[in-house]
Design a protein around this motif. Structure first.
Motif, PDB file in Angstrom:
ATOM      1  N   MET A 105     -32.134   4.693 -21.978  1.00  0.00           N
ATOM      2  CA  MET A 105     -31.976   3.239 -21.925  1.00  0.00           C
ATOM      3  C   MET A 105     -31.435   2.807 -20.565  1.00  0.00           C
ATOM      4  O   MET A 105     -31.909   1.825 -19.980  1.00  0.00           O
ATOM      5  CB  MET A 105     -31.041   2.752 -23.030  1.00  0.00           C
ATOM      6  CG  MET A 105     -30.837   1.246 -23.035  1.00  0.00           C
ATOM      7  SD  MET A 105     -32.334   0.309 -23.402  1.00  0.00           S
ATOM      8  CE  MET A 105     -32.379   0.488 -25.187  1.00  0.00           C
ATOM      9  N   ALA A 106     -30.472   3.542 -20.030  1.00  0.00           N
ATOM     10  CA  ALA A 106     -29.907   3.195 -18.727  1.00  0.00           C
ATOM     11  C   ALA A 106     -30.987   3.235 -17.649  1.00  0.00           C
ATOM     12  O   ALA A 106     -31.081   2.325 -16.809  1.00  0.00           O
ATOM     13  CB  ALA A 106     -28.758   4.148 -18.385  1.00  0.00           C
ATOM     14  N   GLU A 107     -31.815   4.255 -17.686  1.00  0.00           N
ATOM     15  CA  GLU A 107     -32.908   4.370 -16.718  1.00  0.00           C
ATOM     16  C   GLU A 107     -33.889   3.202 -16.864  1.00  0.00           C
ATOM     17  O   GLU A 107     -34.324   2.608 -15.869  1.00  0.00           O
ATOM     18  CB  GLU A 107     -33.640   5.693 -16.924  1.00  0.00           C
ATOM     19  CG  GLU A 107     -34.651   6.000 -15.859  1.00  0.00           C
ATOM     20  CD  GLU A 107     -35.262   7.387 -16.033  1.00  0.00           C
ATOM     21  OE1 GLU A 107     -36.509   7.484 -15.987  1.00  0.00           O
ATOM     22  OE2 GLU A 107     -34.497   8.355 -16.201  1.00  0.00           O
ATOM     23  N   HIS A 108     -34.205   2.843 -18.091  1.00  0.00           N
ATOM     24  CA  HIS A 108     -35.111   1.718 -18.326  1.00  0.00           C
ATOM     25  C   HIS A 108     -34.500   0.410 -17.817  1.00  0.00           C
ATOM     26  O   HIS A 108     -35.197  -0.420 -17.219  1.00  0.00           O
ATOM     27  CB  HIS A 108     -35.459   1.614 -19.812  1.00  0.00           C
ATOM     28  CG  HIS A 108     -36.339   0.456 -20.141  1.00  0.00           C
ATOM     29  ND1 HIS A 108     -37.627   0.334 -19.649  1.00  0.00           N
ATOM     30  CD2 HIS A 108     -36.108  -0.658 -20.883  1.00  0.00           C
ATOM     31  CE1 HIS A 108     -38.157  -0.801 -20.090  1.00  0.00           C
ATOM     32  NE2 HIS A 108     -37.247  -1.416 -20.833  1.00  0.00           N
ATOM     33  N   MET A 109     -33.200   0.212 -18.025  1.00  0.00           N
ATOM     34  CA  MET A 109     -32.548  -1.016 -17.566  1.00  0.00           C
ATOM     35  C   MET A 109     -32.576  -1.109 -16.040  1.00  0.00           C
ATOM     36  O   MET A 109     -32.788  -2.192 -15.486  1.00  0.00           O
ATOM     37  CB  MET A 109     -31.104  -1.090 -18.075  1.00  0.00           C
ATOM     38  CG  MET A 109     -30.980  -1.361 -19.569  1.00  0.00           C
ATOM     39  SD  MET A 109     -31.695  -2.950 -20.074  1.00  0.00           S
ATOM     40  CE  MET A 109     -33.218  -2.406 -20.863  1.00  0.00           C
ATOM     41  N   VAL A 110     -32.394   0.013 -15.350  1.00  0.00           N
ATOM     42  CA  VAL A 110     -32.467   0.011 -13.884  1.00  0.00           C
ATOM     43  C   VAL A 110     -33.869  -0.400 -13.439  1.00  0.00           C
ATOM     44  O   VAL A 110     -34.033  -1.239 -12.546  1.00  0.00           O
ATOM     45  CB  VAL A 110     -32.081   1.392 -13.310  1.00  0.00           C
ATOM     46  CG1 VAL A 110     -32.427   1.485 -11.833  1.00  0.00           C
ATOM     47  CG2 VAL A 110     -30.602   1.656 -13.536  1.00  0.00           C
ATOM     48  N   GLU A 111     -34.880   0.166 -14.077  1.00  0.00           N
ATOM     49  CA  GLU A 111     -36.267  -0.178 -13.732  1.00  0.00           C
ATOM     50  C   GLU A 111     -36.559  -1.646 -14.036  1.00  0.00           C
ATOM     51  O   GLU A 111     -37.211  -2.330 -13.241  1.00  0.00           O
ATOM     52  CB  GLU A 111     -37.233   0.719 -14.503  1.00  0.00           C
ATOM     53  CG  GLU A 111     -37.181   2.170 -14.069  1.00  0.00           C
ATOM     54  CD  GLU A 111     -37.902   3.109 -15.014  1.00  0.00           C
ATOM     55  OE1 GLU A 111     -38.418   2.662 -16.069  1.00  0.00           O
ATOM     56  OE2 GLU A 111     -37.940   4.316 -14.707  1.00  0.00           O
ATOM     57  N   LEU A 112     -36.091  -2.140 -15.175  1.00  0.00           N
ATOM     58  CA  LEU A 112     -36.325  -3.527 -15.558  1.00  0.00           C
ATOM     59  C   LEU A 112     -35.594  -4.490 -14.623  1.00  0.00           C
ATOM     60  O   LEU A 112     -36.158  -5.501 -14.192  1.00  0.00           O
ATOM     61  CB  LEU A 112     -35.894  -3.747 -17.008  1.00  0.00           C
ATOM     62  CG  LEU A 112     -36.134  -5.125 -17.601  1.00  0.00           C
ATOM     63  CD1 LEU A 112     -37.632  -5.459 -17.625  1.00  0.00           C
ATOM     64  CD2 LEU A 112     -35.550  -5.199 -19.019  1.00  0.00           C
ATOM     65  N   ALA A 113     -34.344  -4.184 -14.298  1.00  0.00           N
ATOM     66  CA  ALA A 113     -33.571  -5.058 -13.401  1.00  0.00           C
ATOM     67  C   ALA A 113     -34.284  -5.214 -12.064  1.00  0.00           C
ATOM     68  O   ALA A 113     -34.319  -6.313 -11.494  1.00  0.00           O
ATOM     69  CB  ALA A 113     -32.170  -4.491 -13.193  1.00  0.00           C
ATOM     70  N   ALA A 114     -34.879  -4.128 -11.585  1.00  0.00           N
ATOM     71  CA  ALA A 114     -35.556  -4.157 -10.287  1.00  0.00           C
ATOM     72  C   ALA A 114     -36.749  -5.111 -10.264  1.00  0.00           C
ATOM     73  O   ALA A 114     -37.201  -5.509  -9.193  1.00  0.00           O
ATOM     74  CB  ALA A 114     -35.994  -2.749  -9.896  1.00  0.00           C
ATOM     75  N   THR A 115     -37.256  -5.500 -11.430  1.00  0.00           N
ATOM     76  CA  THR A 115     -38.379  -6.432 -11.493  1.00  0.00           C
ATOM     77  C   THR A 115     -37.927  -7.891 -11.525  1.00  0.00           C
ATOM     78  O   THR A 115     -38.762  -8.788 -11.427  1.00  0.00           O
ATOM     79  CB  THR A 115     -39.269  -6.168 -12.735  1.00  0.00           C
ATOM     80  OG1 THR A 115     -38.553  -6.521 -13.926  1.00  0.00           O
ATOM     81  CG2 THR A 115     -39.723  -4.722 -12.789  1.00  0.00           C
ATOM     82  N   HIS A 116     -36.636  -8.118 -11.678  1.00  0.00           N
ATOM     83  CA  HIS A 116     -36.115  -9.485 -11.796  1.00  0.00           C
ATOM     84  C   HIS A 116     -35.986 -10.147 -10.437  1.00  0.00           C
ATOM     85  O   HIS A 116     -35.549  -9.528  -9.463  1.00  0.00           O
ATOM     86  CB  HIS A 116     -34.740  -9.476 -12.485  1.00  0.00           C
ATOM     87  CG  HIS A 116     -34.820  -9.785 -13.933  1.00  0.00           C
ATOM     88  ND1 HIS A 116     -34.477 -11.011 -14.435  1.00  0.00           N
ATOM     89  CD2 HIS A 116     -35.218  -9.047 -14.977  1.00  0.00           C
ATOM     90  CE1 HIS A 116     -34.662 -11.009 -15.742  1.00  0.00           C
ATOM     91  NE2 HIS A 116     -35.109  -9.826 -16.092  1.00  0.00           N
ATOM     92  N   GLU A 117     -36.328 -11.429 -10.401  1.00  0.00           N
ATOM     93  CA  GLU A 117     -36.178 -12.201  -9.173  1.00  0.00           C
ATOM     94  C   GLU A 117     -34.704 -12.238  -8.779  1.00  0.00           C
ATOM     95  O   GLU A 117     -33.828 -12.443  -9.623  1.00  0.00           O
ATOM     96  CB  GLU A 117     -36.685 -13.630  -9.378  1.00  0.00           C
ATOM     97  CG  GLU A 117     -36.645 -14.441  -8.111  1.00  0.00           C
ATOM     98  CD  GLU A 117     -37.202 -15.836  -8.275  1.00  0.00           C
ATOM     99  OE1 GLU A 117     -36.870 -16.679  -7.439  1.00  0.00           O
ATOM    100  OE2 GLU A 117     -37.953 -16.077  -9.229  1.00  0.00           O
ATOM    101  N   GLY A 118     -34.435 -12.009  -7.526  1.00  0.00           N
ATOM    102  CA  GLY A 118     -33.074 -12.053  -7.015  1.00  0.00           C
ATOM    103  C   GLY A 118     -32.356 -10.717  -7.028  1.00  0.00           C
ATOM    104  O   GLY A 118     -31.234 -10.603  -6.535  1.00  0.00           O
ATOM    105  N   TYR A 119     -32.987  -9.679  -7.562  1.00  0.00           N
ATOM    106  CA  TYR A 119     -32.397  -8.341  -7.588  1.00  0.00           C
ATOM    107  C   TYR A 119     -32.359  -7.778  -6.171  1.00  0.00           C
ATOM    108  O   TYR A 119     -33.343  -7.829  -5.440  1.00  0.00           O
ATOM    109  CB  TYR A 119     -33.238  -7.438  -8.488  1.00  0.00           C
ATOM    110  CG  TYR A 119     -32.863  -5.974  -8.459  1.00  0.00           C
ATOM    111  CD1 TYR A 119     -31.841  -5.490  -9.266  1.00  0.00           C
ATOM    112  CD2 TYR A 119     -33.541  -5.075  -7.637  1.00  0.00           C
ATOM    113  CE1 TYR A 119     -31.506  -4.150  -9.258  1.00  0.00           C
ATOM    114  CE2 TYR A 119     -33.211  -3.725  -7.626  1.00  0.00           C
ATOM    115  CZ  TYR A 119     -32.195  -3.274  -8.430  1.00  0.00           C
ATOM    116  OH  TYR A 119     -31.872  -1.945  -8.427  1.00  0.00           O
ATOM    117  N   LEU A 120     -31.210  -7.222  -5.777  1.00  0.00           N
ATOM    118  CA  LEU A 120     -31.067  -6.660  -4.439  1.00  0.00           C
ATOM    119  C   LEU A 120     -30.894  -5.142  -4.439  1.00  0.00           C
ATOM    120  O   LEU A 120     -31.193  -4.492  -3.449  1.00  0.00           O
ATOM    121  CB  LEU A 120     -29.866  -7.292  -3.728  1.00  0.00           C
ATOM    122  CG  LEU A 120     -29.923  -8.813  -3.538  1.00  0.00           C
ATOM    123  CD1 LEU A 120     -28.617  -9.315  -2.944  1.00  0.00           C
ATOM    124  CD2 LEU A 120     -31.109  -9.199  -2.665  1.00  0.00           C
TER     125      LEU A 120
END
Length: 99
Positions: free
Chosen positions: A30-45
């Motif tokens: 789940m942690a790995e999936h959340m990192v991948e998902l966060a990276a697709t969000h606008e404004g992610y740095l």
């Protein structure tokens, strides 16, 4: 690896936790999936994660602004992961937000 952040200001979401040790494999997935998902969000740095042998973990995600960080907080999949974390994986946690 260090996150590549722009010149400030930007938002850092600091998530510190200790784990229960229950179902560590599904937590890792789940942690790995959340990192991948966060990276697709606008404004992610970017993101950084560290842990110590005593069990304290810290993940820092970086966002362009508060609105981007808030949108990630309220993402439906992220909300479901947060719920599982509170119920199953986290012995204790603390969230801090800094600009």
């Amino acid at each position: 690896m260090f996150a590549e952040t722009p010149k400030p200001p930007y938002v850092a979401v600091i998530f510190s936790n200790t784990l229960t040790g229950v179902d560590d494999e599904s937590y890792g997935e789940m942690a790995e999936h959340m990192v991948e998902l966060a990276a697709t969000h606008e404004g992610y740095l970017g993101i950084e994660h560290m842990g110590d042998p005593g069990g304290l973990n810290c993940t820092i995600s970086y966002w362009r602004d508060e609105g981007a960080a808030r949108a990630w907080k309220n993402n439906a999949e992220h909300l479901a992961a947060q719920k599982l974390g509170r119920e199953k994986w986290y012995q204790a946690f603390k969230l801090r937000i800094a600009t």
